[in-house]
Design a protein around this motif. Sequence first.
Motif, mmCIF file in Angstrom:
data_model
loop_
_atom_site.group_PDB
_atom_site.id
_atom_site.type_symbol
_atom_site.label_atom_id
_atom_site.label_comp_id
_atom_site.label_asym_id
_atom_site.label_seq_id
_atom_site.Cartn_x
_atom_site.Cartn_y
_atom_site.Cartn_z
ATOM 1 N N GLU A 118 11.388 -11.254 8.534
ATOM 2 C CA GLU A 118 10.304 -10.344 8.153
ATOM 3 C C GLU A 118 10.861 -8.983 7.745
ATOM 4 O O GLU A 118 10.446 -8.400 6.738
ATOM 5 N N LEU A 119 11.800 -8.475 8.526
ATOM 6 C CA LEU A 119 12.405 -7.182 8.209
ATOM 7 C C LEU A 119 13.181 -7.239 6.902
ATOM 8 O O LEU A 119 13.147 -6.286 6.107
ATOM 9 N N ASP A 120 13.887 -8.340 6.665
ATOM 10 C CA ASP A 120 14.613 -8.491 5.409
ATOM 11 C C ASP A 120 13.658 -8.443 4.218
ATOM 12 O O ASP A 120 13.940 -7.796 3.203
ATOM 13 N N ALA A 121 12.527 -9.102 4.336
ATOM 14 C CA ALA A 121 11.533 -9.094 3.261
ATOM 15 C C ALA A 121 11.003 -7.678 3.031
ATOM 16 O O ALA A 121 10.856 -7.231 1.885
ATOM 17 N N GLU A 122 10.745 -6.950 4.114
ATOM 18 C CA GLU A 122 10.279 -5.565 3.993
ATOM 19 C C GLU A 122 11.349 -4.680 3.373
ATOM 20 O O GLU A 122 11.047 -3.823 2.526
ATOM 21 N N LEU A 123 12.585 -4.873 3.799
ATOM 22 C CA LEU A 123 13.690 -4.069 3.293
ATOM 23 C C LEU A 123 13.868 -4.262 1.786
ATOM 24 O O LEU A 123 13.972 -3.288 1.029
ATOM 25 N N VAL A 124 13.852 -5.500 1.344
ATOM 26 C CA VAL A 124 13.991 -5.780 -0.086
ATOM 27 C C VAL A 124 12.813 -5.197 -0.857
ATOM 28 O O VAL A 124 12.979 -4.618 -1.933
ATOM 29 N N ALA A 125 11.618 -5.319 -0.306
ATOM 30 C CA ALA A 125 10.435 -4.758 -0.967
ATOM 31 C C ALA A 125 10.529 -3.242 -1.066
ATOM 32 O O ALA A 125 10.156 -2.657 -2.090
ATOM 33 N N LEU A 126 11.031 -2.583 -0.027
ATOM 34 C CA LEU A 126 11.182 -1.121 -0.066
ATOM 35 C C LEU A 126 12.221 -0.695 -1.096
ATOM 36 O O LEU A 126 12.009 0.283 -1.827
ATOM 37 N N LEU A 183 13.361 1.605 -6.452
ATOM 38 C CA LEU A 183 13.908 1.482 -7.800
ATOM 39 C C LEU A 183 12.816 1.566 -8.866
ATOM 40 O O LEU A 183 13.057 2.084 -9.961
ATOM 41 N N GLN A 184 11.629 1.100 -8.558
ATOM 42 C CA GLN A 184 10.517 1.244 -9.502
ATOM 43 C C GLN A 184 10.183 2.722 -9.718
ATOM 44 O O GLN A 184 9.890 3.148 -10.843
ATOM 45 N N ILE A 185 10.244 3.504 -8.655
ATOM 46 C CA ILE A 185 10.013 4.945 -8.787
ATOM 47 C C ILE A 185 11.141 5.575 -9.595
ATOM 48 O O ILE A 185 10.890 6.440 -10.449
ATOM 49 N N CYS A 186 12.366 5.123 -9.366
ATOM 50 C CA CYS A 186 13.496 5.608 -10.171
ATOM 51 C C CYS A 186 13.273 5.296 -11.647
ATOM 52 O O CYS A 186 13.608 6.116 -12.517
#
Length: 91
Positions: free
Chosen positions: A13-21, A26-29
Amino acid sequence: MEELDAFRSQLDELDAELVALVARRLQICDQVAALKRRNGIPMMQPGRVEQVKWRAIARGAELGLSEPFVEQLYALIIAEACRREDAIIGA
């Protein structure tokens, strides 16, 4: 074994959240790069890069993360952001 499975589930679950963050960052970049392109702002802003990196290192230290780990992590994130920014500004 159930306890191990529970830990693995939490990690997944944390890995999925980390990748999403990271993707969100990067989308903001990408949006920043588009803004720079529209306004003729140079891509590289070394002062900003250093500020971001050192703020992350300081926050990581507060959370018990080693400086080399956070520095390497952010080197990867910043490199990907720069690669994407170059593609957008150079397009």
